[in-house]
Design an enzyme around this catalytic site. Structure first.
Site, mmCIF file in Angstrom:
data_model
loop_
_atom_site.group_PDB
_atom_site.id
_atom_site.type_symbol
_atom_site.label_atom_id
_atom_site.label_comp_id
_atom_site.label_asym_id
_atom_site.label_seq_id
_atom_site.Cartn_x
_atom_site.Cartn_y
_atom_site.Cartn_z
ATOM 1 N N CYS A 54 -45.438 31.280 31.467
ATOM 2 C CA CYS A 54 -44.541 30.694 32.467
ATOM 3 C C CYS A 54 -45.326 30.251 33.696
ATOM 4 C CB CYS A 54 -43.477 31.742 32.797
ATOM 5 S SG CYS A 54 -42.645 31.548 34.368
ATOM 6 N N CYS A 61 -44.305 31.621 37.065
ATOM 7 C CA CYS A 61 -44.665 33.050 37.149
ATOM 8 C C CYS A 61 -46.116 33.196 37.582
ATOM 9 C CB CYS A 61 -44.495 33.741 35.796
ATOM 10 S SG CYS A 61 -42.803 33.785 35.180
#
Ligand SMILES: [Zn+2]
Length: 152
Positions: free
Chosen positions: A78, A81
């Site tokens: 991600c 993230c």
């Protein structure tokens, strides 16, 4: 010096800055200063993000911590993230002694994501006294995250 701390089922493992031996800070004693079991040096308050390493560790951390726990639900694939990781580390340093900033890898610990009903990541949940008090999603700078969690 490591950039992340890890849990076991009873606490956070903190290396002693003087002798490097591993000390456990019990979840129930987070926010209090302890001494190294080996060399007796005073241990600093944890100031790094804490990687949760099992479902049981998560349950115990949330249930036993006297400090608010801000959890970052993330995954290696991600992008947001990954952008969030340095901000989360900054927040952990700023909130040292006042909040615990913990990370849950949603791929390694899918059971926690299920019970916490995580849909999009990065997701953040703030827990206090064993209960969820707030949640939000998406990248945010350290100051904004701490303001959201009311840890100024
Ligand atoms: Zn020591």
């Amino acid at each position: 010096m490591s950039e992340i701390l890890e849990t076991d089922s009873r606490g956070i493992i903190l290396p002693c800055p003087a002798c490097d031996s591993a000390n456990r800070i019990a979840f129930a004693r987070l926010g209090q200063k302890g001494r190294c079991g080996t060399c007796k040096a005073e241990l600093p308050l944890p100031a790094l993000p804490v990687e949760v390493t099992s479902d049981v560790d998560f349950t115990n951390l949330i249930a036993q911590s006297p400090l608010p726990v801000i959890v970052d639900f993330w995954a290696a694939w991600c992008g947001p993230c990954q952008m969030m990781a340095p901000e989360f580390a900054k927040a952990a340093a700023k909130a040292s002694g006042r909040a615990v900033l913990a990370k849950v890898n949603t791929e390694k610990l899918p059971g926690i994501s299920n019970t916490q009903r995580i849909q999009g990541i990065p997701a953040f949940i703030c827990y206090q006294g064993g209960r969820e008090v707030n949640r939000t999603t998406g990248f945010q700078p350290a100051e904004k995250l701490l303001g959201w969690a009311e840890v100024e």
